[in-house]
Design an enzyme around this catalytic site. Sequence first.
Site, PDB file in Angstrom:
ATOM      1  N   LYS A  17      15.936  18.722 -57.872  1.00 44.31           N
ATOM      2  CA  LYS A  17      17.231  17.827 -57.947  1.00 44.31           C
ATOM      3  C   LYS A  17      18.128  18.391 -58.995  1.00 44.31           C
ATOM      4  CE  LYS A  17      15.258  13.850 -57.989  1.00 44.31           C
ATOM      5  NZ  LYS A  17      13.677  14.330 -57.997  1.00 44.31           N
ATOM      6  N   ARG A  92      15.822   4.033 -56.710  1.00 47.88           N
ATOM      7  CA  ARG A  92      14.357   4.354 -56.787  1.00 47.88           C
ATOM      8  C   ARG A  92      13.597   3.448 -56.352  1.00 47.88           C
ATOM      9  NH1 ARG A  92      14.358   8.703 -60.786  1.00 47.88           N
ATOM     10  NH2 ARG A  92      12.274   9.199 -61.598  1.00 47.88           N
ATOM     11  N   ARG A 131       7.157  23.279 -65.335  1.00 49.33           N
ATOM     12  CA  ARG A 131       8.679  22.998 -65.844  1.00 49.33           C
ATOM     13  C   ARG A 131       8.573  23.230 -67.412  1.00 49.33           C
ATOM     14  NH1 ARG A 131      12.180  18.085 -63.654  1.00 49.33           N
ATOM     15  NH2 ARG A 131      10.325  16.751 -64.357  1.00 49.33           N
ATOM     16  N   ARG A 164       8.292  18.478 -71.031  1.00 43.69           N
ATOM     17  CA  ARG A 164       8.432  17.115 -71.034  1.00 43.69           C
ATOM     18  C   ARG A 164       7.141  16.341 -71.256  1.00 43.69           C
ATOM     19  NH1 ARG A 164      12.561  15.512 -66.318  1.00 43.69           N
ATOM     20  NH2 ARG A 164      11.225  13.673 -66.108  1.00 43.69           N
ATOM     21  N   ARG A 175       3.497   9.642 -61.346  1.00 46.13           N
ATOM     22  CA  ARG A 175       4.699   9.437 -60.951  1.00 46.13           C
ATOM     23  C   ARG A 175       4.757   9.682 -59.373  1.00 46.13           C
ATOM     24  NH1 ARG A 175       6.906  14.192 -64.348  1.00 46.13           N
ATOM     25  NH2 ARG A 175       8.767  13.559 -63.422  1.00 46.13           N
TER      26      ARG A 175
HETATM   27  P1  ADP Z   1      13.703  17.361 -60.445  1.00 44.36           P
HETATM   28  O1  ADP Z   1      14.946  17.106 -60.927  1.00 44.36           O
HETATM   29  O2  ADP Z   1      13.852  17.285 -59.084  1.00 44.36           O
HETATM   30  O3  ADP Z   1      12.462  16.685 -61.039  1.00 44.36           O
HETATM   31  P2  ADP Z   1      13.585  20.182 -61.187  1.00 44.36           P
HETATM   32  O4  ADP Z   1      14.994  20.438 -60.757  1.00 44.36           O
HETATM   33  O5  ADP Z   1      13.356  19.571 -62.712  1.00 44.36           O
HETATM   34  O6  ADP Z   1      13.157  18.915 -60.435  1.00 44.36           O
HETATM   35  O7  ADP Z   1      12.486  21.472 -60.669  1.00 44.36           O
HETATM   36  C1  ADP Z   1      11.085  21.106 -61.056  1.00 44.36           C
HETATM   37  C2  ADP Z   1      10.524  22.621 -61.620  1.00 44.36           C
HETATM   38  O8  ADP Z   1      10.480  23.370 -60.284  1.00 44.36           O
HETATM   39  C3  ADP Z   1      11.625  23.338 -62.372  1.00 44.36           C
HETATM   40  O9  ADP Z   1      10.422  23.865 -63.338  1.00 44.36           O
HETATM   41  C4  ADP Z   1      12.398  24.271 -61.647  1.00 44.36           C
HETATM   42  O10 ADP Z   1      12.486  25.599 -62.671  1.00 44.36           O
HETATM   43  C5  ADP Z   1      11.364  24.574 -60.505  1.00 44.36           C
HETATM   44  N1  ADP Z   1      12.409  24.530 -59.174  1.00 44.36           N
HETATM   45  C6  ADP Z   1      13.369  23.956 -58.877  1.00 44.36           C
HETATM   46  N2  ADP Z   1      13.421  24.298 -57.521  1.00 44.36           N
HETATM   47  C7  ADP Z   1      12.717  25.510 -57.343  1.00 44.36           C
HETATM   48  C8  ADP Z   1      12.440  26.227 -56.108  1.00 44.36           C
HETATM   49  N3  ADP Z   1      13.313  26.169 -55.084  1.00 44.36           N
HETATM   50  N4  ADP Z   1      11.445  26.913 -55.934  1.00 44.36           N
HETATM   51  C9  ADP Z   1      10.626  27.123 -56.989  1.00 44.36           C
HETATM   52  N5  ADP Z   1      10.776  26.385 -58.192  1.00 44.36           N
HETATM   53  C10 ADP Z   1      11.610  25.371 -58.405  1.00 44.36           C
HETATM   54  P1  ADP Z   2      12.026  13.265 -61.939  1.00 43.63           P
HETATM   55  O1  ADP Z   2      13.394  13.598 -61.303  1.00 43.63           O
HETATM   56  O2  ADP Z   2      11.490  14.478 -62.804  1.00 43.63           O
HETATM   57  O3  ADP Z   2      11.035  12.364 -61.603  1.00 43.63           O
HETATM   58  P2  ADP Z   2      13.707  11.682 -63.912  1.00 43.63           P
HETATM   59  O4  ADP Z   2      14.353  12.471 -64.795  1.00 43.63           O
HETATM   60  O5  ADP Z   2      14.631  11.215 -62.760  1.00 43.63           O
HETATM   61  O6  ADP Z   2      12.353  12.328 -63.339  1.00 43.63           O
HETATM   62  O7  ADP Z   2      12.969  10.207 -64.391  1.00 43.63           O
HETATM   63  C1  ADP Z   2      12.180  10.248 -65.425  1.00 43.63           C
HETATM   64  C2  ADP Z   2      11.990   8.861 -65.895  1.00 43.63           C
HETATM   65  O8  ADP Z   2      13.057   7.919 -66.069  1.00 43.63           O
HETATM   66  C3  ADP Z   2      11.117   8.167 -64.808  1.00 43.63           C
HETATM   67  O9  ADP Z   2       9.758   8.599 -64.627  1.00 43.63           O
HETATM   68  C4  ADP Z   2      11.337   6.613 -64.853  1.00 43.63           C
HETATM   69  O10 ADP Z   2      10.622   6.123 -65.803  1.00 43.63           O
HETATM   70  C5  ADP Z   2      12.780   6.653 -65.444  1.00 43.63           C
HETATM   71  N1  ADP Z   2      13.797   6.367 -64.583  1.00 43.63           N
HETATM   72  C6  ADP Z   2      14.812   7.446 -64.337  1.00 43.63           C
HETATM   73  N2  ADP Z   2      15.397   6.819 -63.130  1.00 43.63           N
HETATM   74  C7  ADP Z   2      15.279   5.589 -62.990  1.00 43.63           C
HETATM   75  C8  ADP Z   2      15.502   4.513 -61.993  1.00 43.63           C
HETATM   76  N3  ADP Z   2      16.291   4.631 -61.301  1.00 43.63           N
HETATM   77  N4  ADP Z   2      14.764   3.499 -62.126  1.00 43.63           N
HETATM   78  C9  ADP Z   2      13.848   3.115 -62.966  1.00 43.63           C
HETATM   79  N5  ADP Z   2      13.178   4.077 -63.843  1.00 43.63           N
HETATM   80  C10 ADP Z   2      14.074   5.234 -63.863  1.00 43.63           C
END
Ligand code: ADP
Ligand code: ADP
Length: 225
Positions: A17, A92, A131, A164, A175
């Site tokens: 995302k 969420r 990541r 992270r 998660r």
């Molecule tokens: P999210 O915001 O949904 O948690 P991220 O955008 O941070 O996910 O992506 C998670 C990890 O996967 C990052 O290390 C990113 O570089 C990698 N990644 C994202 N999109 C792709 C893809 N289409 N193919 C392979 N790796 C990806």
């Molecule tokens: P990712 O997309 O990699 O799962 P986020 O960056 O969206 O992670 O979220 C990181 C952390 O922030 C989550 O594990 C949670 O603890 C908190 N968080 C983010 N958005 C929300 C939400 N809408 N409600 C509750 N907790 C949240």
Amino acid sequence: MAAQLNLILFGPPGAGKGTQAERLCDDFQLPFISTGDMLRGHVKDETDLGQKAKEYMDAGDLVPDELILAMVRERLLEDDARDGFILDGFPRNADQATALDEQLSDLGRRVTAALLIDVPDEEVIRRLSGRRVCTEAGHNYHIEFDPPKHDDVCDQDGSELIQRDDDKPEVIEHRLGVYHEKTQPLVEYYDEQGLMRRIDGTRAAADVHGHIRAVIATLRLEEDV
Ligand code: ADP
Ligand code: ADP
């Protein structure tokens, strides 16, 4: 009034995302609103909210709704969100989805679509464990799939890349469990309203980007009718 695009970017942690958001911001004049990024900003600045949220985030649990809802409500009232937004990481759970619908409805608005970036658990684990994020602006890299030009340095702003705390193996698993239990039921919620659009997130980031752009372009045309 011009058509609005009130979009939700949806999918498991690590689906890509954030990666897509960086690209989409350049394509569409829509603010990208990530509750995860907002919360990490609060933790970094040691605000009251940040101090309350930190323990939940470190454990991979959801931060309590009363903290999240106030933060999002205010953000959506800002000027730049008037004609639309792309939400990442919110809603969420069911209560957050209802709260969003209520706020938008009070403003005479509604969710235009929810875009699900679909990725299976094994791939989520591979992506999250590799990541790396930059300390300055949260730009995303992957040690295998999207490595930086120089080890541990952000290509875009030169800041240090770190892992992270919640991308450690035991927290990743937790998660994912939280996602399946609390967040995934929302797929059905938006499906029933005909708002869910599915995107295959296992493809290369550029392909996923192309698909999302095409979906948003279609939505824009539909909304203008
Ligand atoms: P999210 O915001 O949904 O948690 P991220 O955008 O941070 O996910 O992506 C998670 C990890 O996967 C990052 O290390 C990113 O570089 C990698 N990644 C994202 N999109 C792709 C893809 N289409 N193919 C392979 N790796 C990806
Ligand atoms: P990712 O997309 O990699 O799962 P986020 O960056 O969206 O992670 O979220 C990181 C952390 O922030 C989550 O594990 C949670 O603890 C908190 N968080 C983010 N958005 C929300 C939400 N809408 N409600 C509750 N907790 C949240």
